[in-house]
Design a protein around this motif. Structure first.
Motif, PDB file in Angstrom:
ATOM      1  N   SER A   4      37.606 -54.723  15.570  1.00 22.64           N
ATOM      2  CA  SER A   4      36.613 -54.719  16.504  1.00 22.64           C
ATOM      3  C   SER A   4      35.814 -56.207  16.415  1.00 22.64           C
ATOM      4  O   SER A   4      35.381 -56.882  17.430  1.00 22.64           O
ATOM      5  CB  SER A   4      35.545 -53.737  16.271  1.00 22.64           C
ATOM      6  N   MET A   5      35.436 -56.461  14.965  1.00 21.05           N
ATOM      7  CA  MET A   5      34.940 -57.837  14.841  1.00 21.05           C
ATOM      8  C   MET A   5      35.531 -59.296  15.350  1.00 21.05           C
ATOM      9  O   MET A   5      35.167 -60.265  15.615  1.00 21.05           O
ATOM     10  CB  MET A   5      34.750 -57.855  13.244  1.00 21.05           C
ATOM     11  N   VAL A  38      27.178 -60.951  16.540  1.00 21.79           N
ATOM     12  CA  VAL A  38      28.521 -60.292  16.239  1.00 21.79           C
ATOM     13  C   VAL A  38      28.096 -58.715  15.592  1.00 21.79           C
ATOM     14  O   VAL A  38      28.887 -57.888  16.400  1.00 21.79           O
ATOM     15  CB  VAL A  38      29.280 -61.095  15.162  1.00 21.79           C
ATOM     16  N   ALA A  39      27.194 -58.491  14.713  1.00 23.06           N
ATOM     17  CA  ALA A  39      27.446 -57.243  14.065  1.00 23.06           C
ATOM     18  C   ALA A  39      26.948 -56.163  14.758  1.00 23.06           C
ATOM     19  O   ALA A  39      28.114 -55.346  15.171  1.00 23.06           O
ATOM     20  CB  ALA A  39      26.116 -57.357  13.026  1.00 23.06           C
ATOM     21  N   ARG A  40      26.133 -56.600  15.887  1.00 17.17           N
ATOM     22  CA  ARG A  40      25.723 -54.981  16.612  1.00 17.17           C
ATOM     23  C   ARG A  40      26.935 -54.816  17.622  1.00 17.17           C
ATOM     24  O   ARG A  40      27.261 -53.769  18.101  1.00 17.17           O
ATOM     25  CB  ARG A  40      24.534 -55.143  17.231  1.00 17.17           C
ATOM     26  N   ASN A  41      27.487 -55.901  18.204  1.00 15.37           N
ATOM     27  CA  ASN A  41      28.538 -55.562  19.223  1.00 15.37           C
ATOM     28  C   ASN A  41      29.910 -55.043  18.464  1.00 15.37           C
ATOM     29  O   ASN A  41      30.641 -54.318  19.250  1.00 15.37           O
ATOM     30  CB  ASN A  41      28.779 -57.153  20.007  1.00 15.37           C
ATOM     31  N   ALA A  42      30.117 -55.510  17.264  1.00 13.28           N
ATOM     32  CA  ALA A  42      31.352 -55.055  16.577  1.00 13.28           C
ATOM     33  C   ALA A  42      31.305 -53.613  16.026  1.00 13.28           C
ATOM     34  O   ALA A  42      32.259 -52.851  16.022  1.00 13.28           O
ATOM     35  CB  ALA A  42      31.659 -55.872  15.508  1.00 13.28           C
ATOM     36  N   LEU A  57      25.201 -39.703  21.231  1.00 17.55           N
ATOM     37  CA  LEU A  57      23.734 -39.819  21.400  1.00 17.55           C
ATOM     38  C   LEU A  57      23.384 -41.241  20.728  1.00 17.55           C
ATOM     39  O   LEU A  57      22.606 -41.999  21.210  1.00 17.55           O
ATOM     40  CB  LEU A  57      23.020 -39.045  20.799  1.00 17.55           C
ATOM     41  N   LEU A  58      24.250 -41.687  20.047  1.00 14.50           N
ATOM     42  CA  LEU A  58      23.935 -43.088  19.347  1.00 14.50           C
ATOM     43  C   LEU A  58      24.323 -44.265  20.046  1.00 14.50           C
ATOM     44  O   LEU A  58      23.979 -45.142  19.896  1.00 14.50           O
ATOM     45  CB  LEU A  58      24.848 -43.205  17.822  1.00 14.50           C
ATOM     46  N   TYR A  59      25.415 -44.115  20.858  1.00  9.91           N
ATOM     47  CA  TYR A  59      26.333 -44.977  21.369  1.00  9.91           C
ATOM     48  C   TYR A  59      25.255 -45.872  22.194  1.00  9.91           C
ATOM     49  O   TYR A  59      25.138 -47.147  22.234  1.00  9.91           O
ATOM     50  CB  TYR A  59      27.357 -44.736  22.268  1.00  9.91           C
ATOM     51  N   PRO A  60      24.402 -45.176  23.150  1.00  9.68           N
ATOM     52  CA  PRO A  60      23.715 -45.745  24.145  1.00  9.68           C
ATOM     53  C   PRO A  60      22.565 -46.720  23.277  1.00  9.68           C
ATOM     54  O   PRO A  60      21.971 -47.696  23.972  1.00  9.68           O
ATOM     55  CB  PRO A  60      23.020 -44.873  24.935  1.00  9.68           C
ATOM     56  N   LEU A  61      22.145 -46.219  22.073  1.00  7.90           N
ATOM     57  CA  LEU A  61      21.201 -47.059  21.337  1.00  7.90           C
ATOM     58  C   LEU A  61      21.810 -48.488  21.296  1.00  7.90           C
ATOM     59  O   LEU A  61      21.066 -49.473  20.887  1.00  7.90           O
ATOM     60  CB  LEU A  61      20.873 -46.074  20.064  1.00  7.90           C
ATOM     61  N   ILE A  62      23.122 -48.493  20.780  1.00  5.18           N
ATOM     62  CA  ILE A  62      23.766 -49.829  20.263  1.00  5.18           C
ATOM     63  C   ILE A  62      24.099 -50.525  21.697  1.00  5.18           C
ATOM     64  O   ILE A  62      23.947 -51.670  21.447  1.00  5.18           O
ATOM     65  CB  ILE A  62      24.891 -49.338  19.590  1.00  5.18           C
ATOM     66  N   ASP A  63      24.716 -49.845  22.620  1.00  5.60           N
ATOM     67  CA  ASP A  63      25.095 -50.731  23.613  1.00  5.60           C
ATOM     68  C   ASP A  63      24.546 -50.280  24.954  1.00  5.60           C
ATOM     69  O   ASP A  63      24.631 -49.300  25.330  1.00  5.60           O
ATOM     70  CB  ASP A  63      26.880 -50.517  23.829  1.00  5.60           C
ATOM     71  N   PRO A  64      23.384 -51.091  25.528  1.00  2.00           N
ATOM     72  CA  PRO A  64      22.643 -50.717  26.493  1.00  2.00           C
ATOM     73  C   PRO A  64      23.383 -50.602  27.715  1.00  2.00           C
ATOM     74  O   PRO A  64      22.907 -49.769  28.754  1.00  2.00           O
ATOM     75  CB  PRO A  64      22.016 -52.248  26.803  1.00  2.00           C
ATOM     76  N   ARG A  65      24.641 -51.115  27.971  1.00  2.00           N
ATOM     77  CA  ARG A  65      25.532 -50.680  28.960  1.00  2.00           C
ATOM     78  C   ARG A  65      26.037 -49.428  29.486  1.00  2.00           C
ATOM     79  O   ARG A  65      26.277 -49.014  30.325  1.00  2.00           O
ATOM     80  CB  ARG A  65      26.925 -51.636  28.939  1.00  2.00           C
ATOM     81  N   THR A  66      25.833 -48.467  28.319  1.00  2.00           N
ATOM     82  CA  THR A  66      26.272 -47.166  28.339  1.00  2.00           C
ATOM     83  C   THR A  66      25.064 -46.443  28.554  1.00  2.00           C
ATOM     84  O   THR A  66      25.353 -44.861  28.809  1.00  2.00           O
ATOM     85  CB  THR A  66      27.092 -46.627  27.194  1.00  2.00           C
ATOM     86  N   ARG A  67      23.962 -46.764  28.716  1.00  2.00           N
ATOM     87  CA  ARG A  67      22.812 -46.034  29.101  1.00  2.00           C
ATOM     88  C   ARG A  67      22.921 -45.689  30.514  1.00  2.00           C
ATOM     89  O   ARG A  67      23.292 -46.411  31.363  1.00  2.00           O
ATOM     90  CB  ARG A  67      21.407 -46.711  28.849  1.00  2.00           C
ATOM     91  N   THR A  68      22.363 -44.368  30.868  1.00  2.00           N
ATOM     92  CA  THR A  68      22.617 -44.083  32.283  1.00  2.00           C
ATOM     93  C   THR A  68      21.187 -44.278  32.488  1.00  2.00           C
ATOM     94  O   THR A  68      20.189 -44.193  31.821  1.00  2.00           O
ATOM     95  CB  THR A  68      22.654 -42.459  32.320  1.00  2.00           C
ATOM     96  N   SER A  69      20.908 -44.756  34.025  1.00  2.00           N
ATOM     97  CA  SER A  69      19.511 -45.198  34.306  1.00  2.00           C
ATOM     98  C   SER A  69      19.212 -44.283  35.470  1.00  2.00           C
ATOM     99  O   SER A  69      19.912 -43.616  36.019  1.00  2.00           O
ATOM    100  CB  SER A  69      19.716 -46.496  35.011  1.00  2.00           C
ATOM    101  N   SER A 105      29.168 -64.710  29.015  1.00  2.00           N
ATOM    102  CA  SER A 105      28.620 -65.743  28.140  1.00  2.00           C
ATOM    103  C   SER A 105      27.156 -65.162  27.578  1.00  2.00           C
ATOM    104  O   SER A 105      26.594 -66.146  26.942  1.00  2.00           O
ATOM    105  CB  SER A 105      28.615 -67.049  28.902  1.00  2.00           C
ATOM    106  N   LEU A 106      26.763 -63.891  28.269  1.00  2.00           N
ATOM    107  CA  LEU A 106      25.519 -63.523  27.730  1.00  2.00           C
ATOM    108  C   LEU A 106      25.848 -62.202  26.813  1.00  2.00           C
ATOM    109  O   LEU A 106      26.448 -61.569  27.145  1.00  2.00           O
ATOM    110  CB  LEU A 106      24.792 -63.089  28.947  1.00  2.00           C
ATOM    111  N   ASN A 107      25.039 -62.141  25.757  1.00  2.00           N
ATOM    112  CA  ASN A 107      25.290 -61.091  24.769  1.00  2.00           C
ATOM    113  C   ASN A 107      24.960 -59.813  25.239  1.00  2.00           C
ATOM    114  O   ASN A 107      23.771 -59.522  25.976  1.00  2.00           O
ATOM    115  CB  ASN A 107      24.665 -61.227  23.442  1.00  2.00           C
ATOM    116  N   PRO A 108      25.808 -58.651  25.471  1.00  2.00           N
ATOM    117  CA  PRO A 108      25.376 -57.536  26.149  1.00  2.00           C
ATOM    118  C   PRO A 108      24.327 -56.630  25.909  1.00  2.00           C
ATOM    119  O   PRO A 108      23.761 -55.744  26.428  1.00  2.00           O
ATOM    120  CB  PRO A 108      26.847 -56.859  26.327  1.00  2.00           C
ATOM    121  N   VAL A 109      24.213 -56.671  24.412  1.00  2.00           N
ATOM    122  CA  VAL A 109      23.304 -55.884  23.730  1.00  2.00           C
ATOM    123  C   VAL A 109      21.790 -56.475  23.657  1.00  2.00           C
ATOM    124  O   VAL A 109      20.997 -55.705  23.016  1.00  2.00           O
ATOM    125  CB  VAL A 109      23.838 -55.202  22.397  1.00  2.00           C
TER     126      VAL A 109
END
Lengths: 324, 676
Positions: free
Chosen positions: A213-214, A241-245, A312-324, B107-111
């Motif tokens: 992943s990294m 890197v860290a949070r995305n990986a 439940l944790l995933y959306p906290l890490i990756d905002p793209r998975t949050r439901t709006s 190019s933008l960090n998604p998080v």
């Protein structure tokens, strides 16, 4: 921004629970032969018709199937799993006795393998292609291929037999009346070897996921953007890197947490550790069906709970998975 | 050899970048020298593999080394960057020089929140606290034209539109007030209308801050209006450099001339084929002995293959060309002549009754995703009532911004998506699912040919698949048919054994055309078939499609965001906006006299490859971006962006698509006043 758990997801969990419980209810009833064989054992042929009817009525097997099914649900909600064939103890009590031990060693090994796997995976990816990376990678692949009972026995022969550093079996020293810190230390000493076995076996999976992943994340355009901004390596690593990986690793960890329960069967048996895994082993060898059924439900619940946690944790890490 | 202006901000001298690989190394950049003064705009133009991006990344110190080896000299404000330590380089990056990339989304960090990502530069270089950095980020977002900047600063990149993301990237680059901005294809991923906005924005910011801008692009059109100087790269070398006016008007290099000639333009006669540069752009390779353009050059002569041409001054004014024969260069028209277009196919001689496909009141709605508990928040109205006829042997161009529904319409024609309402019939037969015969009659060509082909199949089998699938020929005749098809699309038949990844982009698209032709279709839907190709190759594919149409009489639906390409190949054009057709008509009349304000705006946004002042004086830019298709505006869907919307009418009453003049359909109240 409001964040609420998707109700559709919860419905999916509900469906899985219903299916698991239903299967659990049906399995013994689908097995060949009368359920009496299970209850009364080999002596069933010696029973008179009256005796049989009496037993059937006592355990409620004379009622219609749907009534039995409803009662099964009722029993689950009231925490009544019936009695063990072998020990005649209430199964709920057995589970409550054993659950803490299993939680102790799975919890310990989970934390250790997660931390070690993530850290080593990150180092490996950061130093990709170097000797450190290749060394760790081949080491992890070797560990991955170890059978758990073998590793357990090797650890016992080294640490318990050879060096006499740690106890080889049980969860506490029997017939001792240690109290306070001495008692705690005794528990820890007993937990070390089984927990270590589980940790060692669980680490490669976490390590591989993290490393991969990294490596993927390091290739992303936004890492280049961060460098173009003048971010130093530290900031690139921890800030970008860290949070995305770590996001995909969380899913893997959660799944492992769920399956960790099942993984204890062999290790707890090798170490004679009085947890749920050992209970399942005993139940299987003694054809103690009600206990197996209950354990199955507990394992299912563990897997589901771990998945729920990941969701439940995933959306906290990756905002793209949050439901709006 | 290199004349460096006294007040240079950046001086690049003899820059070379090699990638060490086991076996042969790759010489990505070879002996490139240029400079740029404060406030100046330098356009670096080249096709893929020209080394333009690698050059720019090495200025920023962003080429990973190893495997790359950067040599030569790069001086920013007098300071040498080649060999500078990472720590010192980090102090310059983002503060004195900054870069904007092609794909704003990746190019933008998604998080991280957009505001924090912009503030990060300020925290690194100015040592600001998080709160203060955030406040400054809001001001920057406001400056780059993002509405309600304070809210947007708290958004994540995926919550912004493409144009907004690129504005945020620009804000990020400019946060610490750099002196040099490198923009690497900053508008390539954006719609024409948004592209024009971004070009304007960078121009404004440049004037405001005396910013030097290096604008990297493959498209000479985009930079024509803004470039002071142009540098043309090919095969890792600088082939020509000079003042923009001279490059556009009197280039002294065959490659530049070829590029200029092959750009489809709105002011080029449509009766001719697009002039093409033959073959594919050179791929990065090892050391070169001769001119990199030699194999494609129409005036290649003795010596070109084994003499490395140096940049030599041409006439003065800083114009230099690396061509051995630059003194005897002919005009572009002679080198890359326009040839008359292929004869119109017989069947197309304007028999309007030759309707092959008719689309009636077609609606395609997709359920809106991500709602809570599947709350029926509504549907994305990808197509919302489309009427259309496709005639035999003719090409219908479909244009509009991304998200307008043109791709969905194309997919509906091929029956890859199911209509929610309405009907499509082909040759009088209603199509509502992908039945066998329909599969053969309607074929599709996709934007990215590589991902549209099974990587494990040989080119020959890719082309043969429709023949096998529809049992169109006995097995022993298939091979011969494939060879004929490959010849027809200009592929050497012996290359049939190769796999898709072994071909160049243009060749792959030729395979895709051959595969479509194999089915002997009557309609071919081409979804952005040339958008992923280099400019010089685009012309080849556009011409091929026109030839094939002339030979087979098939109808083409040509979907593109590029109005100039569409103009070149289409007979009729339909302009789409938010799932509806807003204007439709014959090509020439629609382009000469656009009626709908949206069509006008789209045409005004098309860049013209003419240096400053020569382009159309009309600089009306379409403001804003496409509204959400899940919640379209009331009345006329375009009224929110329309420069001539009438209050109280356009926002309330929906215009109908009606015939403004024979064959010309427009849906606008100002063209067809509503009956009162």
């Amino acid at each position: 921004m409001r964040r609420r758990f998707d109700i559709r997801r919860l419905t999916q969990y509900g469906v899985v629970v219903v299916v698991a419980v239903t299967l659990n209810f049906l399995l013994p009833r689908l097995m060949p032969g009368s359920p009496l064989t299970l209850i009364a054992g080999v002596d069933v042929g010696l029973l008179s018709a009256d005796q049989r009817a009496e037993i059937m009525a006592r355990v409620g097997l004379d009622a219609a199937l749907w009534k039995q099914y409803l009662r099964y649900w009722g029993d689950i909600f009231t925490g009544d799993f019936g009695y063990s064939f072998r020990s005649s103890r209430p199964i709920v009590d057995m589970i409550w006795d054993r659950l803490p031990w299993t939680l102790l060693i799975t919890g310990l090994s989970f934390i250790v393998s997660a931390v070690v796997g993530v850290v080593l995976g990150a180092i490996s990816a950061w130093r990709r292609g170097t000797k450190i990376d290749l060394g760790m990678l081949s080491g992890m692949i070797s560990i991955e291929s170890l059978p758990s009972f073998w590793l357990g026995m090797v650890l016992i022969s080294i640490f318990a037999v050879q060096w006499r550093l740690l106890p080889s079996s049980g969860a506490v020293t029997s017939a001792s009346d240690l109290v306070g810190w001495a008692h705690t230390w005794d528990i820890v000493r007993h937990a070390i070897l089984p927990a270590a076995t589980l940790s060692i076996l669980a680490t490669p999976g976490v390590y591989m996921t993290m490393r991969y992943s990294m490596l993927e994340t390091l290739r992303e355009d936004y890492i280049r953007t961060a460098r173009a901004k003048g971010a130093d390596e530290r900031r690139v690593l921890f800030g970008h890197v860290a949070r995305n990986a770590i996001a995909p690793v969380v899913t893997v960890l959660a799944l492992r947490l769920g399956f960790a329960f099942g993984g204890t069967v062999i290790v707890e048996t090798v170490f004679s550790y009085p947890g749920l895994g050992r209970m399942v082993f005993d139940a299987v060898s003694g054809r103690d069906y009600p206990v197996m059924q209950a354990a199955f439900l507990v394992f299912t619940a563990a897997v589901l709970a771990a998945n729920l946690l990941a969701d439940l944790l995933y959306p906290l890490i990756d905002p793209r998975t949050r439901t709006s | 050899m290199v004349l460096v202006a006294a007040n240079s901000l950046l001086e690049v001298e003899h820059l070379s970048v090699r990638f060490d690989r086991p076996g042969a190394g790759i010489h990505a950049v070879n002996d490139v020298s240029f400079d740029i003064a404060p406030g100046e705009t330098l356009a670096v133009v080249g096709e893929s593999g020209s080394g333009k991006s690698v050059s720019m990344l090495s200025i920023m110190g962003l080429v990973p080394s190893p495997p790359a080896r950067v040599s030569g000299s790069i001086r920013l404000q007098g300071q040498e960057l080649v060999g500078l330590s990472a720590r010192r380089l980090n102090r310059l990056r983002g503060r004195d020089m900054a870069m904007v990339f092609q794909e704003p989304m990746s190019s933008l960090n998604p998080v991280h929140r957009v505001g924090d990502q912009i503030g990060e530069s300020l925290r690194i270089h100015r040592g600001l606290a998080r709160a203060e950095a955030r406040r400054r980020a809001v001001a920057l977002l406001d400056r780059v034209g993002i509405p309600s900047a304070a809210d947007r600063a708290g958004s994540y990149p995926h919550e912004l539109s493409g144009g907004m993301r690129q504005r945020a990237m620009i804000a990020m680059a400019l946060a610490c007030d750099p002196n040099l901005l490198i923009a690497d294809e900053p508008t390539t991923a954006l719609d024409v209308t948004v592209q024009a906005q971004i070009v304007d924005l960078i121009g404004e910011l440049q004037d405001e801050r005396r910013l030097a801008v290096i604008w990297v692009t493959h498209d000479l059109g985009v930079v024509a209006e803004i470039a002071d100087r142009v540098a043309v790269m090919y095969g890792g070398r600088l082939l020509e450099t000079g003042p923009a006016r001279r490059i556009y008007r009197s280039s002294r290099h065959p490659y530049t001339l070829g590029l200029l000639q092959s750009i489809p333009r709105l002011d080029r006669p449509t009766a001719t084929r697009l002039p093409e540069i033959p073959e594919a752009p050179m791929r990065m390779a090892g050391a070169l002995r001769g001119c990199p353009f030699d194999s494609r050059c129409p005036m290649a002569a003795e010596g070109c293959a084994d003499t490395l041409p140096e940049l030599e001054p041409v006439e003065g004014g800083g114009h230099r060309s690396a061509c051995l024969h630059h003194r005897k260069i002919d005009s572009a028209e002679v080198l890359f002549p326009e040839t008359p277009a292929a004869a119109e196919p017989r069947s197309a001689t304007a028999d309007p009754s030759q309707v092959l496909v008719s689309v009636r009141a077609l609606k395609v709605h997709f359920p809106a995703t991500g709602g809570l508990a599947r709350r029926r928040a509504g549907a994305v109205r990808a197509l919302d009532g489309v009427d259309l006829d496709i005639e035999r042997g003719r090409t219908l161009g479909l244009v509009g911004e991304s998200g307008c529904g043109k791709t969905t319409l194309g997919r509906a024609l091929v029956a890859l998506v199911r209509p929610t309402e309405g009907a499509i019939d082909i040759k009088g037969r209603l199509i509502n699912h992908r039945s066998g015969p329909h599969q053969r009659v309607v074929q599709m060509i996709f934007q990215d040919p590589l991902s549209a082909m099974n990587p494990g199949m040989r080119a020959r089998d890719v082309i043969a698949e429709p023949i096998r699938l529809h049992r169109m020929a006995p097995p022993d005749a298939i091979r011969e048919r494939v060879v004929r098809l490959m010849e027809q699309v200009g592929l050497p038949p012996e290359s049939g054994d190769r796999y898709p990844h072994e071909f160049s982009g243009g060749q792959r698209q030729r395979i895709a055309v051959a595969r479509a032709l194999a089915a002997e279709p009557e309609v071919v839907v081409c979804d952005e078939p040339v958008s992923a190709l280099d400019v010089s190759v685009q012309a080849q594919v556009v011409n091929l499609l026109a030839d094939v149409q002339a030979a087979t009489g098939m109808a083409i639906v040509f979907i593109s965001h590029d109005l100039a390409v569409v103009r070149h190949i289409s007979h009729r054009v339909a302009v789409m906006y938010m799932g509806e057709i807003v204007e439709q008509g014959d090509r020439d009349r629609l382009y000469e006299d656009p009626l709908h304000p949206y069509t006008k705006a789209l045409l005004a946004a098309v860049p013209v490859p003419e240096p400053e002042g020569a382009g159309p004086g009309d600089r009306t830019r379409l403001a804003g971006e496409l509204p959400s298709p899940a919640d379209p505006p009331s009345g006329c869907r375009f009224h929110t962006r329309c420069p001539v919307a009438v209050k109280g009418l356009c926002s309330t009453t929906k215009p109908r698509l009606s015939e403004a003049s024979p064959g010309r359909w427009v849906s606008c109240h100002l063209v067809n006043p509503p009956c009162t």
